[in-house]
Design a protein around this motif. Structure first.
Motif, mmCIF file in Angstrom:
data_model
loop_
_atom_site.group_PDB
_atom_site.id
_atom_site.type_symbol
_atom_site.label_atom_id
_atom_site.label_comp_id
_atom_site.label_asym_id
_atom_site.label_seq_id
_atom_site.Cartn_x
_atom_site.Cartn_y
_atom_site.Cartn_z
ATOM 1 N N GLU A 20 0.832 -1.210 0.000
ATOM 2 C CA GLU A 20 0.000 0.000 0.000
ATOM 3 C C GLU A 20 0.863 1.255 0.000
ATOM 4 O O GLU A 20 0.528 2.251 -0.645
ATOM 5 C CB GLU A 20 -0.934 -0.004 1.210
ATOM 6 N N LEU A 21 1.997 1.218 0.699
ATOM 7 C CA LEU A 21 2.917 2.354 0.656
ATOM 8 C C LEU A 21 3.423 2.567 -0.762
ATOM 9 O O LEU A 21 3.452 3.708 -1.263
ATOM 10 C CB LEU A 21 4.089 2.115 1.606
ATOM 11 N N VAL A 24 0.664 4.170 -2.939
ATOM 12 C CA VAL A 24 0.439 5.596 -2.683
ATOM 13 C C VAL A 24 1.616 6.427 -3.193
ATOM 14 O O VAL A 24 1.425 7.501 -3.783
ATOM 15 C CB VAL A 24 0.199 5.846 -1.178
ATOM 16 N N ASP A 179 -6.162 3.874 3.486
ATOM 17 C CA ASP A 179 -6.874 4.745 2.551
ATOM 18 C C ASP A 179 -8.289 4.901 3.097
ATOM 19 O O ASP A 179 -9.133 4.023 2.916
ATOM 20 C CB ASP A 179 -6.884 4.114 1.159
ATOM 21 N N GLN A 362 -3.684 7.785 4.976
ATOM 22 C CA GLN A 362 -2.483 7.740 4.158
ATOM 23 C C GLN A 362 -1.944 9.124 3.814
ATOM 24 O O GLN A 362 -0.715 9.321 3.723
ATOM 25 C CB GLN A 362 -2.740 6.941 2.875
ATOM 26 N N VAL A 366 1.985 8.897 4.746
ATOM 27 C CA VAL A 366 2.933 8.679 3.644
ATOM 28 C C VAL A 366 3.877 9.862 3.445
ATOM 29 O O VAL A 366 5.079 9.655 3.196
ATOM 30 C CB VAL A 366 2.174 8.319 2.347
#
Length: 382
Positions: A20-21, A24, A179, A362, A366
């Motif tokens: 997921e990182l 993004v 998210d 996020q 992030v």
């Protein structure tokens, strides 16, 4: 920036967070290369600027087991050269921090483009279980110390790492994230009715995990059995793993077969979270508790163990309840109090979702990673 992310492909939290990182970061304009032995659980082909780099481990009769570490180092070096990586971000210390260090040494010894900087993110059992084993601890500690930047997903894990491995360098705490535009409650009346079956007044309790012993799914069944003795209820267990057969036997022996559903591994847990009334997580240890965060985002109060990083995620009495791992009676009482007071349960669920949006979305987390990338790159130019 060009970023290489090294992670496991399994359903576990570290691989999910790493993927997921990467997603993004790619959406924010960076070029990201996921490096693993298989496509990670959450990776999808065709997303712009988001690529998968396969680690191939060739069989060789002399070796008693596949030499994954060597193949991983070779792949990191290849991708770093071909894609001119600025950052190699290793998720999960074992063996990824070691692979990142060896790749750094190989790249530094050769003439060529700028050598990428390395960051290691610690997720939990890579330190508390595997990394602290005497068979691995010295090399894990060394590899972490040699990273240009180190992060942990909770203050609890950072403290455990310093205590168990004697780490002296700074460990920055950057929590896991979601998210929140995607992770929100999306009612599914048909699924909720199917799970309830003939008892349409039943509450739905949910647990999701990889069914390892540390998750204590037997305690989930124990709490549910005590709740079911007082109020109509159903239990849904999402996931799979080594404990599943034992738990199936426990359910049968307790006479709960009609009230417990094994949903297996689900590519998307969101529909199941969206029908739940409570989430149970009586783990022996959780360095963060990503599944608890996902439940909270879907307005599901969490009943969990007061261990590790969970108190940094779940606020007692506000977004859920925390009890000692062995206090299944206390977990049962907390669950019953919420189920017997629907207004309070719903308010707690809304508070949980609000807290996720405030602290763990996020767009908040992030950029902290991006700033860290920029810092370690700048330090390398000094």
């Amino acid at each position: 920036m060009n970023v290489g992310i090294v992670c496991y492909a399994s359903v576990g939290g570290s691989g999910v967070v790493a993927t997921e990182l990467g997603r993004v970061l790619a959406q924010r304009g960076h070029e990201v290369h996921l490096i693993s032995h298989d496509p990670p659980f959450r990776w999808r082909e065709g997303e712009p600027r988001f690529f998968f780099e396969h680690v191939t481990v060739p069989p060789y009769p002399l070796f008693l087991e596949p030499q994954y570490l060597l193949a991983l180092v070779n792949t990191i070096v290849r991708v770093a050269r071909e894609r001119r990586l600025d950052i190699v971000h290793a998720h999960y210390a074992v063996p990824h921090a070691t692979a990142a260090y060896l790749a750094d040494q190989m790249l530094s010894a050769a003439s060529g483009p700028t050598v990428p900087r390395t960051i290691t993110t610690l997720h939990g059992t890579d330190i508390t279980l595997v990394g602290s084993d005497p068979s691995y601890s010295s090399v894990v500690a060394f590899s972490i110390e040699q990273s240009h930047g180190v992060t942990a997903v909770s203050h609890s894990l950072a403290t455990d790492t310093i205590r168990t491995l004697g780490i002296t360098r700074d460990i920055r705490v950057i929590p896991n994230f979601l998210d929140v535009d995607r992770y929100q409650r999306r009612p599914d009346p048909a699924l909720r009715a199917r799970v309830r079956g003939s008892d349409q007044d039943a509450a739905i309790l949910l647990h999701t995990s990889n069914f390892r012993p540390v998750k204590r799914i037997g305690a989930v069944v124990e709490v549910f059995a005590q709740v079911r003795a007082r109020v109509p209820a159903k239990l849904v267990l999402v996931g799979d793993g080594p404990e599943r057969r034992r738990v199936e036997r426990l359910v049968t022996e307790a006479g709960l077969t009609a009230d417990v559903q094994f949903a297996g591994e689900q590519p998307d847990a969101l529909p199941w979270l969206s029908i739940a009334d409570l989430f149970l997580l009586p783990s022996a240890q959780e360095s963060f508790g990503l599944s608890a965060l996902e439940a909270m985002a879907c307005e599901v109060p969490v009943i969990a163990s007061h261990v590790g990083g969970l108190p940094e995620v779940v606020t007692e009495g506000v977004t859920g309840h925390l009890r000692a791992p062995e206090d299944t009676a206390g977990m049962t009482s907390a669950a019953l109090a919420l189920l017997q007071d629907p207004a309070r349960r719903l308010a707690m669920g809304r508070a949980a979702a609000d807290d996720v949006r405030r602290r763990f979305q996020q767009d908040t987390v992030v950029p902290v990673y991006e700033r860290m990338y920029e810092e370690v790159i700048a330090e390398g130019g000094k």
